[in-house]
Design a protein around this motif. Structure first.
Motif, PDB file in Angstrom:
ATOM      1  N   HIS A 149      40.446  44.589  27.448  1.00 52.45           N
ATOM      2  CA  HIS A 149      40.791  45.761  28.240  1.00 52.45           C
ATOM      3  C   HIS A 149      40.855  45.467  29.742  1.00 52.45           C
ATOM      4  N   PRO A 150      41.877  44.750  30.179  1.00 48.93           N
ATOM      5  CA  PRO A 150      42.059  44.572  31.631  1.00 48.93           C
ATOM      6  C   PRO A 150      42.606  45.861  32.254  1.00 48.93           C
ATOM      7  N   ALA A 151      41.746  46.575  32.942  1.00 46.78           N
ATOM      8  CA  ALA A 151      42.142  47.857  33.526  1.00 46.78           C
ATOM      9  C   ALA A 151      42.625  47.717  34.963  1.00 46.78           C
ATOM     10  N   GLY A 152      42.244  46.620  35.622  1.00 49.42           N
ATOM     11  CA  GLY A 152      42.626  46.405  37.008  1.00 49.42           C
ATOM     12  C   GLY A 152      43.838  45.505  37.145  1.00 49.42           C
ATOM     13  N   GLY A 153      44.350  45.411  38.356  1.00 45.86           N
ATOM     14  CA  GLY A 153      45.501  44.574  38.629  1.00 45.86           C
ATOM     15  C   GLY A 153      45.127  43.132  38.870  1.00 45.86           C
ATOM     16  N   LEU A 154      46.133  42.337  39.276  1.00 42.59           N
ATOM     17  CA  LEU A 154      45.976  40.906  39.488  1.00 42.59           C
ATOM     18  C   LEU A 154      46.129  40.566  40.966  1.00 42.59           C
ATOM     19  N   ILE A 155      45.626  39.393  41.337  1.00 41.20           N
ATOM     20  CA  ILE A 155      45.957  38.769  42.612  1.00 41.20           C
ATOM     21  C   ILE A 155      46.366  37.337  42.328  1.00 41.20           C
ATOM     22  N   MET A 156      47.104  36.721  43.264  1.00 43.55           N
ATOM     23  CA  MET A 156      47.584  35.352  43.107  1.00 43.55           C
ATOM     24  C   MET A 156      47.232  34.554  44.353  1.00 43.55           C
ATOM     25  N   ASP A 157      46.715  33.331  44.172  1.00 43.11           N
ATOM     26  CA  ASP A 157      46.426  32.498  45.334  1.00 43.11           C
ATOM     27  C   ASP A 157      47.653  31.656  45.694  1.00 43.11           C
ATOM     28  N   SER A 188      48.290  28.668  45.284  1.00 45.23           N
ATOM     29  CA  SER A 188      48.668  27.671  44.280  1.00 45.23           C
ATOM     30  C   SER A 188      49.287  28.299  43.035  1.00 45.23           C
ATOM     31  N   GLY A 189      49.368  29.616  43.006  1.00 44.53           N
ATOM     32  CA  GLY A 189      49.956  30.287  41.852  1.00 44.53           C
ATOM     33  C   GLY A 189      48.967  30.666  40.773  1.00 44.53           C
ATOM     34  N   ASN A 190      47.675  30.477  41.010  1.00 47.74           N
ATOM     35  CA  ASN A 190      46.672  30.917  40.042  1.00 47.74           C
ATOM     36  C   ASN A 190      46.534  32.446  40.091  1.00 47.74           C
ATOM     37  N   LEU A 191      46.383  33.064  38.927  1.00 50.20           N
ATOM     38  CA  LEU A 191      46.179  34.501  38.818  1.00 50.20           C
ATOM     39  C   LEU A 191      44.711  34.803  38.538  1.00 50.20           C
ATOM     40  N   TYR A 192      44.211  35.897  39.129  1.00 47.57           N
ATOM     41  CA  TYR A 192      42.821  36.306  38.935  1.00 47.57           C
ATOM     42  C   TYR A 192      42.792  37.799  38.598  1.00 47.57           C
ATOM     43  N   GLY A 193      41.872  38.176  37.691  1.00 48.64           N
ATOM     44  CA  GLY A 193      41.732  39.572  37.323  1.00 48.64           C
ATOM     45  C   GLY A 193      40.403  39.834  36.651  1.00 48.64           C
ATOM     46  N   THR A 194      40.234  41.059  36.172  1.00 48.90           N
ATOM     47  CA  THR A 194      38.993  41.470  35.510  1.00 48.90           C
ATOM     48  C   THR A 194      39.318  42.142  34.173  1.00 48.90           C
ATOM     49  N   THR A 195      38.345  42.104  33.280  1.00 52.42           N
ATOM     50  CA  THR A 195      38.412  42.928  32.071  1.00 52.42           C
ATOM     51  C   THR A 195      37.248  43.899  32.094  1.00 52.42           C
ATOM     52  N   ASN A 196      37.473  45.076  31.551  1.00 53.41           N
ATOM     53  CA  ASN A 196      36.465  46.127  31.589  1.00 53.41           C
ATOM     54  C   ASN A 196      35.324  45.891  30.618  1.00 53.41           C
ATOM     55  N   SER A 197      35.572  45.155  29.559  1.00 50.14           N
ATOM     56  CA  SER A 197      34.533  44.881  28.567  1.00 50.14           C
ATOM     57  C   SER A 197      34.776  43.511  27.959  1.00 50.14           C
ATOM     58  N   GLY A 198      33.967  43.153  26.971  1.00 48.23           N
ATOM     59  CA  GLY A 198      34.055  41.816  26.398  1.00 48.23           C
ATOM     60  C   GLY A 198      33.308  40.803  27.233  1.00 48.23           C
ATOM     61  N   GLY A 199      33.515  39.533  26.943  1.00 48.35           N
ATOM     62  CA  GLY A 199      32.793  38.483  27.628  1.00 48.35           C
ATOM     63  C   GLY A 199      31.484  38.174  26.934  1.00 48.35           C
ATOM     64  N   ALA A 200      30.699  37.320  27.530  1.00 44.18           N
ATOM     65  CA  ALA A 200      29.476  36.838  26.899  1.00 44.18           C
ATOM     66  C   ALA A 200      28.463  37.946  26.634  1.00 44.18           C
TER      67      ALA A 200
END
Length: 529
Positions: A220-228, A230-242
Motif C-alpha cells: 500500500h504505497p499511499a505517498g508519492g515518489l522522489i528521484m535523485d 542518479s535516477g534512483n526512486l524513493y518512496g514509502t508504503t503504509n504497511s508491510g515490512g519487517a
C-alpha cells in the motif's frame, strides 16, 4: 504582487526693463567775472523697470491608457482582467479592451487574469511594463481547457487507485504509485508512463509477504515518489515490512528494489504507518512523517541518512493537555536554512490540526492551530489539513484544509512569516470543488493550482467528481476542470499536480477511467493543457 512622476516643466517668462534719463547744465557772464553757485539741472534718476511677473502655470500630470486585444473567448463566456491587482475589467467578447483607470507617466502596469472563463484558460503577453505612452499591445489569448487521460488503471497485473501525485524526469517520463493492485489485489505498484503514453510497472508490492520474515518491501504505497540525480526512486508504503508498520524503499534505475527502513520495531519509539512521500536534502538525507507511532503513538517526523540509519526527529504529543499536533498525513518541505515545515491532521489548541516547524536542532513550534468548534460551520477558519505546504520566495506558506471555511467544505490558506493566517478561498459555492486533499503548486506569476476530491460540475457522477482549480495572487478562484463528465474520465483526485515547462498540468484520480464501466473504478493519470 510605484510609480514615478515626470512632470512637464513649463518655461517661466519674465520681462525686465530699466530706463535712465541723461543729466544737463548752464552758465552766465558780466564785466567782472562773478562766480555763481553751480546749479544742477539733472533730474533724479527714475527707474522705469517693472516688477518681474511670472506667467508659469502649475505642473500638469500626464497619464496613459492601458489597452489591448482579447482573442479566443468562447461565446457566452466572460473574463475578468486586473491591472496592478485591483483595477478590474470584465470583458464579454473578443476584441479590443481598455482599462478605465489610466497610469501616470512612468508608472508600472501589470495585467493579469482575475477570473478565467468557464472551460477556458487565458494567458497574457506584453502585460507588464512602465507607461511612457499609451499602451496598446497587451494581448490576452483564451483557449479551451482540454483534458486527456494518459492512462486508465485496472488492466491485468496493473495498479489501481493512485492516491498520490506524480513526478517527471528531464525526458518527460512520469512516475507514481498505485495504492492497490499489481501482483495481488492489495499490494500496489510503482509505475512509469512515457511521453508516448506507454505504461510499465516498475515494482509490484506483494501483499502476501509474511510479517517478520526477511523484511518485505511493504504494501500500500499511499505517498508519492522522489528521484535523485542518479535516477534512483524513493518512496514509502503504509504497511508491510519487517514489523507490519510500513517501509521506506528505493528502486535503482536498473529496477532493483531495496528496503531502507522498516517502521514499527517493538518498544523502539519508532514511527508507524507513513501516509506521505519523502523529501531529500543536498546531502542525500531523507525526511518524512508517520501517521502513528513515536513515544506516545501519535506520529513522528523522521530522518534517514544515506547509509540507512533512521532517527526520530520529533514525536507528536497528541494528549489533551498539549497544544501539539498529532497524526501527520502529509509530506514535509524544507527551507534554505534546513528548517522543516508540515501539517498535522489533528491536535493544536482546538483539535483542528496544525502547521508546525522543526529546526535543524530538533526544536518544534506550532505556527498555526486551526479552529474546530465541533461542527466546523461558522468558524471561517479551515480545519483538518491532510496535505503538505508550499513556500514562496518571501517565506509565506500556503496549504489546504479538508474541512472548514465559509461552507465547511475546505479552504486554501496562507501563513505569513510573522504567523498571520488568512483564508484565501473557501470551497463549496455553486459549481465549485470541495474537500481538497492535496497540496498546492505555484507558478512564476504567483498563481496557485490544486485539486479537490469532490464537487465541480459533475459532483453526482457515478464515476466520481472533483476539480482542478486555480487561485490568483489577488484571491480569485477558477475551476479549470470538473471530473466525471464522461464515462472514461477520471474522478476524485486525491493527489496534487505538477506543471511542465509549457504550463500543462498532470495528476492522478483515485477513481474513473476506461475501466470504470465494469465497476472496478481503478483511476487515471491525466493531463490538462
Amino acid at each position: 504582487m510605484k510609480t514615478l512622476r515626470m512632470p512637464i516643466i513649463l518655461a517661466i517668462i519674465a520681462t525686465l526693463s530699466l530706463g535712465l534719463a541723461a543729466c544737463g547744465g548752464g552758465s552766465s557772464s558780466s564785466s567782472e567775472p562773478t562766480a555763481s553757485s553751480p546749479t544742477s539741472t539733472a533730474s533724479s534718476p527714475t527707474s522705469t523697470a517693472s516688477s518681474p511677473t511670472s506667467t508659469a502655470s502649475s505642473p500638469t500630470s500626464v497619464t496613459y491608457s492601458i489597452s489591448g486585444t482579447l482573442t479566443g473567448l468562447a461565446g457566452g463566456q466572460q473574463i475578468t482582467l486586473l491591472n496592478n491587482g485591483s483595477d478590474a475589467l470584465t470583458v464579454t467578447a473578443s476584441g479590443s479592451f481598455t482599462f478605465a483607470t489610466s497610469i501616470a507617466s512612468g508608472g508600472a502596469y501589470t495585467v493579469t487574469v482575475g477570473t478565467q472563463p468557464v472551460g477556458q484558460f487565458c494567458t497574457v503577453t506584453n502585460g507588464t511594463g512602465t507607461a511612457s505612452a499609451n499602451v496598446t499591445n497587451v494581448s490576452v489569448n483564451c483557449a479551451a481547457v482540454t483534458e486527456s487521460v494518459l492512462w486508465s488503471f485496472g488492466g491485468t497485473g496493473d495498479g489501481a487507485e493512485p492516491a498520490a501525485g506524480l513526478i517527471m524526469d528531464s525526458a518527460g517520463n512520469l512516475y507514481g504509485t498505485a495504492s492497490v493492485g499489481g501482483v495481488t489485489i492489495s499490494g500496489g505498484t510503482v509505475f512509469k508512463i512515457t511521453p508516448s503514453g506507454a505504461e510499465s510497472v516498475l515494482l509490484a508490492f506483494d501483499g502476501t509477504s509474511a510479517i517478520g520474515t526477511n523484511p518485505a518491501l511493504g504494501v500500500h504505497p499511499a505517498g508519492g515518489l522522489i528521484m535523485d540525480s542518479s535516477g534512483n526512486l524513493y518512496g514509502t508504503t503504509n504497511s508491510g515490512g519487517a514489523h507490519g508498520a510500513g517501509t521506506v524503499f528505493k528502486i535503482s534505475p536498473s529496477g532493483t528494489a531495496t528496503v531502507l527502513h522498516s517502521f514499527g520495531a517493538l518498544n523502539s519509539g519508532d514511527g508507524q504507518y507513513p501516509m506521505a512521500g519523502l523529501i531529500m536534502d543536498s546531502a542525500g538525507n531523507l525526511y518524512g512523517t508517520t501517521n502513528g507511532g513515536g513515544t506516545t503513538g501519535y506520529g513522528t517526523v523522521f530522518k534517514i541518512t544515506p547509509s540507512g540509519t533512521e532517527s526520530v526527529l520529533w514525536s507528536f504529543d497528541g494528549t489533551t493537555s498539549s497544544a501539539d499536533g498529532y497524526s501527520p498525513m502529509a509530506p514535509l518541505i524544507m527551507d534554505s536554512a534546513g528548517n522543516l515545515y508540515g501539517t498535522t491532521y489533528s491536535g493544536g489548541t482546538s483539535d483542528g490540526g496544525t502547521v508546525f516547524k522543526i529546526t535543524p536542532s530538533g526544536t518544534e513550534s506550532i505556527l498555526w492551530s486551526f479552529s474546530f468548534n465541533g461542527t466546523g460551520a461558522g468558524t471561517g477558519d479551515g480545519y483538518d489539513p491532510v496535505a503538505g505546504l508550499t513556500m514562496d520566495s518571501a517565506g509565506n506558506l500556503y496549504g489546504t484544509t479538508l474541512q472548514g471555511g465559509a461552507f465547511n467544505q475546505g479552504t486554501v490558506f496562507k501563513i505569513t512569516p510573522s504567523g498571520t493566517e488568512s483564508v484565501l478561498w473557501s470551497f463549496g459555492g455553486p459549481g465549485d470543488g470541495s474537500e481538497p486533499s492535496a497540496g498546492l503548486i505555484m507558478d512564476s506569476a504567483g498563481n496557485l493550482y490544486g485539486t479537490t476530491k469532490y464537487g465541480g460540475a459533475y459532483s453526482n457522477s457515478p464515476n466520481g467528481g472533483g476539480t482542478v482549480f486555480e487561485i490568483t495572487p489577488s484571491g480569485t478562484e477558477s475551476v479549470l476542470w470538473s471530473f466525471g463528465g464522461t464515462n472514461t474520465d477520471g474522478g476524485e483526485p486525491l493527489g496534487g499536480l505538477i506543471m511542465d515547462s509549457s504550463g500543462s498540468l498532470y495528476g492522478t484520480t483515485l477513481l474513473g477511467g476506461a475501466y470504470s464501466a465494469n465497476g472496478t473504478q481503478s483511476g487515471t493519470v491525466f493531463k490538462l493543457n
